[in-house]
Design a protein around this motif. Structure first.
Motif, PDB file in Angstrom:
ATOM      1  N   ARG A  84      42.354  67.620  27.170  1.00  0.00           N
ATOM      2  CA  ARG A  84      42.456  67.333  28.595  1.00  0.00           C
ATOM      3  C   ARG A  84      42.307  65.838  28.828  1.00  0.00           C
ATOM      4  N   ASP A  85      43.087  65.344  29.781  1.00  0.00           N
ATOM      5  CA  ASP A  85      43.002  63.933  30.141  1.00  0.00           C
ATOM      6  C   ASP A  85      42.032  63.705  31.294  1.00  0.00           C
ATOM      7  N   ASP A  86      41.688  64.765  32.023  1.00  0.00           N
ATOM      8  CA  ASP A  86      40.805  64.622  33.175  1.00  0.00           C
ATOM      9  C   ASP A  86      39.383  64.328  32.722  1.00  0.00           C
ATOM     10  N   PRO A  87      38.592  63.639  33.567  1.00  0.00           N
ATOM     11  CA  PRO A  87      37.182  63.397  33.238  1.00  0.00           C
ATOM     12  C   PRO A  87      36.423  64.714  33.084  1.00  0.00           C
ATOM     13  N   VAL A  88      35.407  64.711  32.245  1.00  0.00           N
ATOM     14  CA  VAL A  88      34.589  65.913  32.045  1.00  0.00           C
ATOM     15  C   VAL A  88      33.805  66.202  33.322  1.00  0.00           C
ATOM     16  N   PRO A  89      33.890  67.413  33.878  1.00  0.00           N
ATOM     17  CA  PRO A  89      33.129  67.741  35.100  1.00  0.00           C
ATOM     18  C   PRO A  89      31.625  67.584  34.869  1.00  0.00           C
ATOM     19  N   GLU A  90      30.971  66.895  35.781  1.00  0.00           N
ATOM     20  CA  GLU A  90      29.555  66.578  35.626  1.00  0.00           C
ATOM     21  C   GLU A  90      28.706  67.287  36.672  1.00  0.00           C
ATOM     22  N   PRO A  91      27.423  67.491  36.348  1.00  0.00           N
ATOM     23  CA  PRO A  91      26.507  68.074  37.333  1.00  0.00           C
ATOM     24  C   PRO A  91      26.009  67.021  38.308  1.00  0.00           C
ATOM     25  N   ARG A  92      25.518  67.477  39.460  1.00  0.00           N
ATOM     26  CA  ARG A  92      24.837  66.600  40.387  1.00  0.00           C
ATOM     27  C   ARG A  92      23.348  66.607  40.067  1.00  0.00           C
ATOM     28  N   ALA A  93      22.623  65.722  40.715  1.00  0.00           N
ATOM     29  CA  ALA A  93      21.211  65.552  40.399  1.00  0.00           C
ATOM     30  C   ALA A  93      20.399  66.820  40.631  1.00  0.00           C
ATOM     31  N   GLU A  94      20.838  67.675  41.570  1.00  0.00           N
ATOM     32  CA  GLU A  94      20.070  68.878  41.880  1.00  0.00           C
ATOM     33  C   GLU A  94      20.598  70.105  41.137  1.00  0.00           C
ATOM     34  N   GLU A  95      21.393  69.905  40.088  1.00  0.00           N
ATOM     35  CA  GLU A  95      21.950  71.005  39.311  1.00  0.00           C
ATOM     36  C   GLU A  95      21.615  70.827  37.835  1.00  0.00           C
ATOM     37  N   ASN A  96      21.273  71.938  37.188  1.00  0.00           N
ATOM     38  CA  ASN A  96      21.017  71.850  35.751  1.00  0.00           C
ATOM     39  C   ASN A  96      21.825  72.867  34.947  1.00  0.00           C
ATOM     40  N   GLY A  97      22.678  73.650  35.605  1.00  0.00           N
ATOM     41  CA  GLY A  97      23.504  74.615  34.897  1.00  0.00           C
ATOM     42  C   GLY A  97      22.775  75.853  34.440  1.00  0.00           C
ATOM     43  N   HIS A  98      21.507  75.979  34.824  1.00  0.00           N
ATOM     44  CA  HIS A  98      20.707  77.147  34.440  1.00  0.00           C
ATOM     45  C   HIS A  98      20.162  77.873  35.657  1.00  0.00           C
ATOM     46  N   ASP A  99      19.762  77.087  36.669  1.00  0.00           N
ATOM     47  CA  ASP A  99      19.227  77.648  37.906  1.00  0.00           C
ATOM     48  C   ASP A  99      20.243  77.459  39.025  1.00  0.00           C
ATOM     49  N   LEU A 100      20.276  78.402  39.954  1.00  0.00           N
ATOM     50  CA  LEU A 100      21.206  78.317  41.072  1.00  0.00           C
ATOM     51  C   LEU A 100      20.962  77.045  41.880  1.00  0.00           C
ATOM     52  N   GLY A 101      22.008  76.253  42.056  1.00  0.00           N
ATOM     53  CA  GLY A 101      21.893  75.000  42.792  1.00  0.00           C
ATOM     54  C   GLY A 101      22.289  75.159  44.242  1.00  0.00           C
ATOM     55  N   PRO A 102      22.177  74.086  45.022  1.00  0.00           N
ATOM     56  CA  PRO A 102      22.613  74.126  46.415  1.00  0.00           C
ATOM     57  C   PRO A 102      24.105  74.444  46.499  1.00  0.00           C
ATOM     58  N   SER A 103      24.531  75.015  47.613  1.00  0.00           N
ATOM     59  CA  SER A 103      25.948  75.323  47.779  1.00  0.00           C
ATOM     60  C   SER A 103      26.757  74.031  47.726  1.00  0.00           C
ATOM     61  N   CYS A 104      27.988  74.134  47.229  1.00  0.00           N
ATOM     62  CA  CYS A 104      28.838  72.953  47.144  1.00  0.00           C
ATOM     63  C   CYS A 104      30.274  73.346  47.414  1.00  0.00           C
ATOM     64  N   ASP A 105      31.084  72.380  47.830  1.00  0.00           N
ATOM     65  CA  ASP A 105      32.485  72.617  48.151  1.00  0.00           C
ATOM     66  C   ASP A 105      33.412  72.254  46.998  1.00  0.00           C
ATOM     67  N   HIS A 106      32.912  71.458  46.048  1.00  0.00           N
ATOM     68  CA  HIS A 106      33.779  70.930  44.992  1.00  0.00           C
ATOM     69  C   HIS A 106      33.475  71.634  43.675  1.00  0.00           C
ATOM     70  N   PHE A 107      34.418  72.426  43.193  1.00  0.00           N
ATOM     71  CA  PHE A 107      34.244  73.172  41.952  1.00  0.00           C
ATOM     72  C   PHE A 107      34.301  72.234  40.760  1.00  0.00           C
ATOM     73  N   ARG A 108      33.264  72.264  39.937  1.00  0.00           N
ATOM     74  CA  ARG A 108      33.190  71.466  38.706  1.00  0.00           C
ATOM     75  C   ARG A 108      32.832  72.414  37.572  1.00  0.00           C
ATOM     76  N   GLU A 109      33.823  72.761  36.778  1.00  0.00           N
ATOM     77  CA  GLU A 109      33.662  73.827  35.787  1.00  0.00           C
ATOM     78  C   GLU A 109      32.759  73.414  34.636  1.00  0.00           C
ATOM     79  N   MET A 110      31.886  74.334  34.242  1.00  0.00           N
ATOM     80  CA  MET A 110      31.138  74.191  32.996  1.00  0.00           C
ATOM     81  C   MET A 110      32.018  74.766  31.893  1.00  0.00           C
ATOM     82  N   TYR A 111      32.498  73.907  30.990  1.00  0.00           N
ATOM     83  CA  TYR A 111      33.424  74.348  29.960  1.00  0.00           C
ATOM     84  C   TYR A 111      32.804  75.403  29.045  1.00  0.00           C
ATOM     85  N   PHE A 112      31.481  75.345  28.864  1.00  0.00           N
ATOM     86  CA  PHE A 112      30.827  76.307  28.000  1.00  0.00           C
ATOM     87  C   PHE A 112      30.592  77.637  28.718  1.00  0.00           C
TER      88      PHE A 112
END
Length: 237
Positions: A84-112
């Motif tokens: 992929r040429d696109d930048p790797v989707p990154e988390p925001r400061a209030e997200e860790n990919g393990h616990d439910l984060g605040p609602s968001c409008d912009h989908f950023r996929e966790m490749y794993f």
């Protein structure tokens, strides 16, 4: 996305030791914590200093930040296997990919974890992603309509010139497809033609037939004109 929004990139750079990664991964994946703790005590002490793990009555546990660093490392590993040429989707400061984060409008996929955003919600739960879903459905519908049209009717092209464009490998694949109207996967083709044609040669032949609209779909099927060309090939001297 700026590194200020992704708090894990800088911390991950502080873990150059493979054993530190092993220690953090073992906890985040809950792999025999007590046994790991005895073998990696020095590493857990270092991770505790970084705020990535904490002591527990039964040994050690990852912190909220520890899960974030672990998951960012998994994201980078998964991205390294993707073309992929696109930048790797990154988390925001209030997200860790393990616990439910605040609602968001912009989908950023966790490749794993395909189809899941860093906020831990599915793609369809993001308003901004709905147009992409609609476009994907439209593309799928249009592809189905196109394939059905190619299966049911030809374009009036002369069969002989079409046959003359085909290599020996492409002819062999097309003849086999014409004998199996239910369709064949690439694996099926390899089982039947593998001794004669290398796998990548089969893939190139199948792609070429699709390009010429002599085959369609997955599993692969001979189109209306493809069946006509196959018949011409069988009958030609």
């Amino acid at each position: 996305m700026s590194r200020m929004m992704n708090p894990y990139a800088g911390i991950l750079e502080l873990l150059p030791d493979t054993k530190l990664h092993l220690a953090l991964s073992s906890l985040c994946q809950d792999e025999a914590r007590e046994q790991r703790a005895r073998n990696l005590e020095r590493e857990f002490d270092r991770l505790e200093q970084l705020g990535l793990v904490r002591r527990h009555l039964m040994g050690w546990l990852p912190t909220w930040l520890g899960y974030g660093v672990f998951n960012w490392h998994r994201q980078l590993e998964a991205a390294s296997w993707m073309d992929r040429d696109d930048p790797v989707p990154e988390p925001r400061a209030e997200e860790n990919g393990h616990d439910l984060g605040p609602s968001c409008d912009h989908f950023r996929e966790m490749y794993f974890r395909p189809g899941t955003c860093w906020c831990l919600r599915r793609a369809g739960q993001h308003p901004s992603y709905l147009p992409e879903i609609a476009m994907a459905m439209l593309r799928h519908h249009n592809q189905e309509v196109r394939e059905q049209r190619l299966l049911e009717a030809g374009q009036g092209r002369a069969l002989a010139p079409l046959a003359e464009q085909l290599t020996v490998s492409e002819q062999a694949v097309l003849l086999l497809l014409a004998e199996h109207p239910e369709g064949l996967s690439l694996g099926d083709l390899a089982l039947r033609l593998g001794p004669l044609i290398p796998y990548f040669g089969l893939k190139e032949a199948a792609d070429r037939l699709v390009e010429l609209e002599l085959a369609v779909g997955d599993p692969l099927r001979a189109s209306w004109e493809g069946r006509g060309v196959a018949g011409w090939l069988r009958e030609s001297p």
